[in-house]
Design an enzyme around this catalytic site. Structure first.
Site, PDB file in Angstrom:
ATOM      1  N   TYR A  74       0.619  -1.056   0.073  1.00  0.00           N
ATOM      2  CA  TYR A  74       0.293   0.058  -0.226  1.00  0.00           C
ATOM      3  C   TYR A  74       0.886   1.227  -0.023  1.00  0.00           C
ATOM      4  O   TYR A  74       1.927   1.357   0.620  1.00  0.00           O
ATOM      5  CB  TYR A  74      -0.918  -0.099   0.963  1.00  0.00           C
ATOM      6  CG  TYR A  74      -0.298  -0.119   2.599  1.00  0.00           C
ATOM      7  CD1 TYR A  74      -0.378  -0.915   3.327  1.00  0.00           C
ATOM      8  CD2 TYR A  74      -0.107   0.575   3.304  1.00  0.00           C
ATOM      9  CE1 TYR A  74       0.422  -1.261   4.755  1.00  0.00           C
ATOM     10  CE2 TYR A  74      -0.014   0.812   4.748  1.00  0.00           C
ATOM     11  CZ  TYR A  74       0.687  -0.712   5.135  1.00  0.00           C
ATOM     12  OH  TYR A  74       1.418  -0.895   6.077  1.00  0.00           O
ATOM     13  N   HIS A 100       7.729   3.966  16.119  1.00  0.00           N
ATOM     14  CA  HIS A 100       7.655   2.696  15.163  1.00  0.00           C
ATOM     15  C   HIS A 100       8.611   1.699  14.921  1.00  0.00           C
ATOM     16  O   HIS A 100       8.147   0.255  15.277  1.00  0.00           O
ATOM     17  CB  HIS A 100       7.150   4.178  13.886  1.00  0.00           C
ATOM     18  CG  HIS A 100       7.737   2.993  12.368  1.00  0.00           C
ATOM     19  ND1 HIS A 100       6.361   3.011  11.806  1.00  0.00           N
ATOM     20  CD2 HIS A 100       8.767   2.449  12.000  1.00  0.00           C
ATOM     21  CE1 HIS A 100       6.961   1.876  10.879  1.00  0.00           C
ATOM     22  NE2 HIS A 100       7.693   2.261  10.750  1.00  0.00           N
TER      23      HIS A 100
END
Ligand code: VOV
Length: 248
Positions: free
Chosen positions: A144, A171
């Site tokens: 994506y 992250h």
């Protein structure tokens, strides 16, 4: 102005999504279909030659759902090499039985948010293996595109380096907890395509994509700044399974 993150770039990337024109494929005679399959196999053999020569890496996966039927993911030294591959596929007889669904152009990217200083990174074999990776053979792929927001109140590009680094650390920690389950290749596409990054994930268990992406949704950098495009998911094809998929 905030400090721009420094980025390292490796191979250029093309995600080439195609759909099969089943009506035309079924209407073709046996000989025409055999020629199409032979040419497809010859086209895919060239990928191995490029990989053995260290000039790139390619793979092909089905796409489940109606966005496309399969995706060829190519990594090569130059944009010209990628265009050549795209054209070579278009010239095959098999391409006559496909339509173009979507494509994404980007370049393998690493940023310096968490990197250690010292030495020329382009001489570091570990870094080079990430910038010019041999694509894994995992059973599933998930692709994506995404952006980081530039809204008035939530503008990633107006944050200080320290603020961004702190969020990227968090992250990275979530990502690392999926070590051995999900591999990621982040490709940068600012100035190259419609979104800022392409995210390509590989796993032997497609559910791990859902778990990882969901967990990241709660992490500030994704929750607050992430904007996402369409998701494409599918399973690995090789010459045999490609032929099997096309068997009538
Ligand atoms: C599979 C796990 C995984 C792991 C270990 C991981 C780690 C890391 C590290 C350490 C770094 C920073 C240094 C670098 O390497 O650049 C990154 C960088 C990046 N990531 Fe990531 N990421 C993962 C996975 C992972 C996912 C699933 C996503 C999509 C986010 C989501 O919400 O859907 C993503 C996105 C990105 C992006 C867009 C960048 C570039 C951001 C920028 O502003 O430059 N990433 N990522």
């Amino acid at each position: 102005m905030s400090d721009a993150a420094m980025t390292l770039e490796g191979w250029y990337a093309l995600h080439d999504f195609r759909s099969i024109d089943w009506t035309a494929w079924k209407a073709a005679d046996d000989e025409e279909r055999a020629v199409a399959l032979d040419e497809l196999q010859a086209f895919m053999k060239e990928w191995t030659t490029a990989e053995e020569a260290g000039q790139g890496s390619s793979t092909v996966y089905t796409v489940v759902g109606q966005k496309a039927d399969f995706v060829m993911f190519h990594l090569r030294e130059t944009l010209e090499d990628l265009k050549h591959l795209e054209n070579e596929f278009n010239k095959t007889t098999f391409a006559k039985y496909t339509t173009k669904s979507y494509s994404y152009v980007s370049v393998v990217e690493l940023s310096n948010y968490l990197g250690k200083d010292g030495g020329d990174p382009y001489q570091n074999p570990e870094i080079m293996a990430r910038l010019k990776p041999i694509l894994p053979k995992n059973r599933y792929i998930c692709f994506y595109p995404m952006n980081k927001k530039r809204d008035l109140n939530d503008n990633w590009y107006m944050l200080s380096m320290e603020e961004r680094r702190g969020m990227m650390r968090s992250h990275g920690m979530i990502g690392r907890s999926y070590a051995g389950k999900v591999k990621q290749i982040i490709t940068g596409s600012v100035g190259l395509d419609d979104w800022e990054w392409g995210v390509t994930l590989f796993s032997d268990d497609a559910l791990q994509f859902k778990k990882l992406v969901y967990e990241m949704r709660f992490d500030e950098v994704s929750a607050r700044y992430g904007e996402f495009g369409s998701f494409y998911v599918g399973s690995l094809l090789d010459e045999g399974s490609f032929e099997e998929m096309l068997k009538l």
